[in-house]
Scaffold this motif. Structure first.
Motif, PDB file in Angstrom:
ATOM      1  N   ASP A 178       0.805  -1.217   0.000  1.00  0.00           N
ATOM      2  CA  ASP A 178       0.000   0.000   0.000  1.00  0.00           C
ATOM      3  C   ASP A 178       0.840   1.271   0.000  1.00  0.00           C
ATOM      4  O   ASP A 178       0.306   2.364   0.193  1.00  0.00           O
ATOM      5  CB  ASP A 178      -0.944   0.005   1.208  1.00  0.00           C
TER       6      ASP A 178
ATOM      7  N   GLN B 148      -1.780  -1.511  -6.433  1.00  0.00           N
ATOM      8  CA  GLN B 148      -2.683  -1.145  -7.524  1.00  0.00           C
ATOM      9  C   GLN B 148      -2.048  -1.434  -8.871  1.00  0.00           C
ATOM     10  O   GLN B 148      -2.687  -1.995  -9.776  1.00  0.00           O
ATOM     11  CB  GLN B 148      -3.050   0.334  -7.410  1.00  0.00           C
TER      12      GLN B 148
ATOM     13  N   GLY C  57      -9.262   0.869  -4.254  1.00  0.00           N
ATOM     14  CA  GLY C  57      -9.555   1.464  -2.959  1.00  0.00           C
ATOM     15  C   GLY C  57     -10.935   2.087  -3.015  1.00  0.00           C
ATOM     16  O   GLY C  57     -11.938   1.403  -3.209  1.00  0.00           O
ATOM     17  N   GLU C  58     -10.996   3.392  -2.857  1.00  0.00           N
ATOM     18  CA  GLU C  58     -12.278   4.081  -2.951  1.00  0.00           C
ATOM     19  C   GLU C  58     -12.747   4.131  -4.405  1.00  0.00           C
ATOM     20  O   GLU C  58     -11.929   4.214  -5.325  1.00  0.00           O
ATOM     21  CB  GLU C  58     -12.162   5.500  -2.395  1.00  0.00           C
TER      22      GLU C  58
END
Length: 715
Positions: A309, A333, A497-498
């Motif tokens: 992360d 990601q 994530g969001e």
């Protein structure tokens, strides 16, 4: 274009309760199994129906656990277990483990059904003993039998022992219960440390040599300083990126190489160090030349582990104010996105695959395609960034690899026009702007391979893929869910994530695929009607013979544009032909006035066209140009001695030069010409030109005095 990121709304956050619920159910299930093994029984007389619930609830829960990982955008549970043995999981094992996940889910459903049926047909003591036996024996038979079957069916792969497999299952179930993801990820994967990472006929770079160069550069970087990576060579960028990432430093990736691009980053990130090969001249900030590290013959056999992360890169796009807007990408990601890429492109057994990129890695498409993808899948990448068709084909002729060419529609069009098509590639992937199906089909015919197109954004990375020659629809990548809205789409996925809101106009079909209709932010209103500039660009690029093109909508204070301007590049297609083709596809109110033929469009290194660059092109296409005929010009000799005037033919010749430079076409027939006032040598005049189709009207003025006017037909 700035895009809003959709964050969690206020109130109770249900996702936070999921780990607690998962742990509770797993604990209850484990307690029941242990109680059963110990011979404990619930008192059916005191609790007549509750005694049946624990085993039945356990079967239902396990069936739901396995089945939930089969939904779109999720990785099957058994596939997660398999990745602990094979991080670069081949396609055939990925397909097999998905089917096996469904088998486990079906087994627990079957146990649930059998348990319910037997509850009505068998006394409780016998039912309890039978269900306990089934709960242990049936999963054990499936577990051990599948292990033997898999070893026999896939002898080419290594397989963990039953004990190691069981421990892997426990670890995966723990991660599932907590919703945890890997806390550490490797910098790269590889089949061997001696395998090549950077392919270069003169000096290939192995994985262990690359790791040695990364370690050496990382040791020279200051602690905690962000890195502005301006390296233009593929080798330089990868070493600088790896050194920053392994040293817990974030890489700032500017949208371009211009001084203003990186100076703005220095202003907003004090203390950042510039890495280049070489760095720009006259840099007043801290900087380091990467080139000495690229020649080091050092080795390292240790692959750095990266916090999953941790921000790995910040990419910058221009917002609505023109100021750079940063978008953070963690290593997880980029890592997980690359895995989705490989799955969408159908990569299996990537041992013979290599990547060649005609795109800079500072752009999101370039970062995913030429950094994250080779690092995640353990495949080598060509050390150079070939742009010319001959260079591309020269690289593709290397028969040792099946090259996947990462490129843009502009490079693809140029190569189609110049290439002999002798070389072959494993596949072609295009992005950054719309790829016309006709170009994709021509490329497939020329190079004998499939051409894919990636749909994505800096905010989200790659979101969908399609093969334009076969299907105009886009298929979302694994791990992402696209939720349509009126003028936007919400992109959801664990690796994001969001959720992220992308202001594009998408038209979805029942199977989840979609058509791209343009961007909501570039919708213009003309005469009460609306159209997307991006969609109009696509119509222009679909015209056969048009190499490049773009529309421009001038600013309008009331929100309604009076007229649109369009530019196109072509050596073959005349403006009349383009206009006629557009009339068949575009509403009359959106027809460009004028349509301007230019030699090239001012695209940046990433293939993008900024609004400012198009505005400058509009200004250039309409701006007057000045010229002066000197007194000693040869045409003045003998031409009205004592009171010389500039010959009309010389004036028209200068007008022709202006038109040729402005419209990238040679003037053909002079339709009309009138001379209104004499022009003396040494007097400065302006040429104003306005194009309508293939005709150009011109005026030559000396101050407020009109000297000449007329119309010219362009060839």
């Amino acid at each position: 274009m700035s895009r809003r990121t959709a964050g969690p709304e206020s109130g109770l956050q249900i996702p936070a309760l999921r780990p607690l619920l998962r742990w509770t159910l797993l604990a209850l299930g484990a307690a029941y199994v242990l109680a059963s093994l110990a011979g404990l029984r619930l008192d059916r007389a005191a609790l007549p129906w509750l005694a049946y619930l624990p085993p039945l609830a356990g079967f239902a829960f396990m069936a739901a656990v396995f089945a939930s990982t089969l939904r779109a955008g999720s990785e099957p549970l058994v596939t997660r277990v398999a990745r602990r043995e094979h991080p670069r999981l081949p396609d055939e094992l990925r397909s097999y483990t998905r089917s096996l996940t469904a088998t486990w889910a079906a087994m627990f459903v079957a146990l649930l059904i059998v348990g319910i049926v037997l509850a009505f047909a068998t006394p409780f003591p016998a039912w309890a003993r039978g269900i306990q036996a089934l709960a242990v024996v049936v999963p054990a038979i499936l577990f051990l039998g599948e292990h033997r079957y898999r070893c026999a069916r896939f002898p080419q792969y290594t397989h963990a022992s039953p004990l190691r497999l069981f421990l892997n299952i426990v670890a995966v179930m723990k991660d599932f219960a907590t919703g945890a993801r890997a806390t550490k990820l490797p910098l790269l994967t590889c089949s061997s440390l001696a395998a090549p990472l950077l392919i270069d006929a003169r000096d290939p770079v192995s994985v262990e040599r690359y790791l040695g160069q990364v370690r050496a550069l990382a040791a020279a970087l200051p602690e905690d300083a962000p890195v502005i990576n301006l390296c233009e060579s593929r080798h330089g960028f990868l070493v600088a990126f790896g050194a920053a990432l392994s040293g817990a430093r974030v890489s700032l990736l500017p949208p371009g190489q211009a001084r203003g691009d990186w100076e703005r980053l220095l202003a907003s990130h004090p203390g950042a160090i510039i890495l280049g090969d070489p760095p720009p001249q006259d840099v007043r900030a801290s900087h380091l030349d990467v080139r000495p590290y690229l020649g080091l013959d050092v080795r390292s056999r240790e692959i750095p582990l990266i916090d999953a992360d941790r921000p790995a890169a910040i990419l910058f796009t221009s917002g609505s104010t023109g100021e750079p807007v940063g978008h953070v990408k963690t290593w997880a990601q980029l890592w997980n996105g690359a895995e989705a890429w490989a799955q969408a492109l159908g990569w299996s057994g990537a041992d013979s695959i290599a990547i060649i990129g005609s795109i800079p890695p500072q752009h999101m498409f370039g970062l995913e395609a030429t950094v994250a993808l080779p690092f995640r899948m353990g495949v080598p990448i060509h050390a150079h960034k070939p742009l010319l068709p001959a260079d591309v084909e020269g690289a593709l002729r290397d028969g040792a690899y099946s090259y996947w060419w990462m490129t843009t529609p502009i490079h693809l069009r140029t190569s189609l026009a110049s290439s002999a098509g002798i070389a072959r590639s494993g596949g072609i992937v295009s992005s950054t702007m719309s790829l016309a199906p006709a170009i994709a089909k021509a490329a497939e015919a020329r190079w004998g391979t499939a051409v894919f197109e990636i749909y994505g954004s800096t905010e989200t990375g790659a979101m969908a893929v399609r093969r334009p020659s076969a299907d105009p629809r886009w298929a979302p990548l694994a791990g992402l869910t696209l939720v349509p809205g009126p003028e936007s789409v919400r992109v959801e996925g664990e690796r994001l994530g969001e959720p992220v809101t992308v202001h594009d106009l998408l038209e979805f079909e029942s199977d989840g695929r979609f058509h791209w209709k343009g961007r909501a932010a570039d919708v213009v209103k003309v005469a009460g009607k609306r159209a997307s500039i991006s969609a109009l660009d696509r119509r222009l690029l679909e015209i056969e013979g048009v190499e490049d093109g773009a529309w421009y909508a001038p600013e309008a204070s009331d929100g309604e544009v009076r007229r649109l301007v369009a530019f196109y590049v072509s050596e073959k297609v005349e403006p009349e032909t383009v206009t006629e083709c557009l009339r068949r596809e575009v509403d009359a109110v959106f027809m460009p006035r004028p349509l301007v033929r230019v030699a090239r469009l001012p695209r940046n290194a990433n293939g993008k066209l900024t609004r400012a660059a198009l505005a400058a092109l509009v200004e250039q296409s309409h701006s007057p140009e000045r010229f002066t005929i000197a007194h000693d010009h040869p045409a003045m000799a003998g031409h009205f001695p004592g009171q010389p005037i500039v010959p009309g033919a010389l004036i028209l010749g200068r007008v022709a030069d202006v038109l040729r430079a402005r419209f990238a076409q040679r003037p053909g027939t002079l339709a009309t010409a009138r001379f209104h006032a004499p022009l003396a040598p040494g007097e400065s005049v302006l040429v104003e030109a306005h194009r309508e189709g293939a005709r150009v009207g011109f005026e030559v003025k000396r101050g407020e005095t009109l000297v000449a006017s007329g119309t010219w037909r362009l060839e």
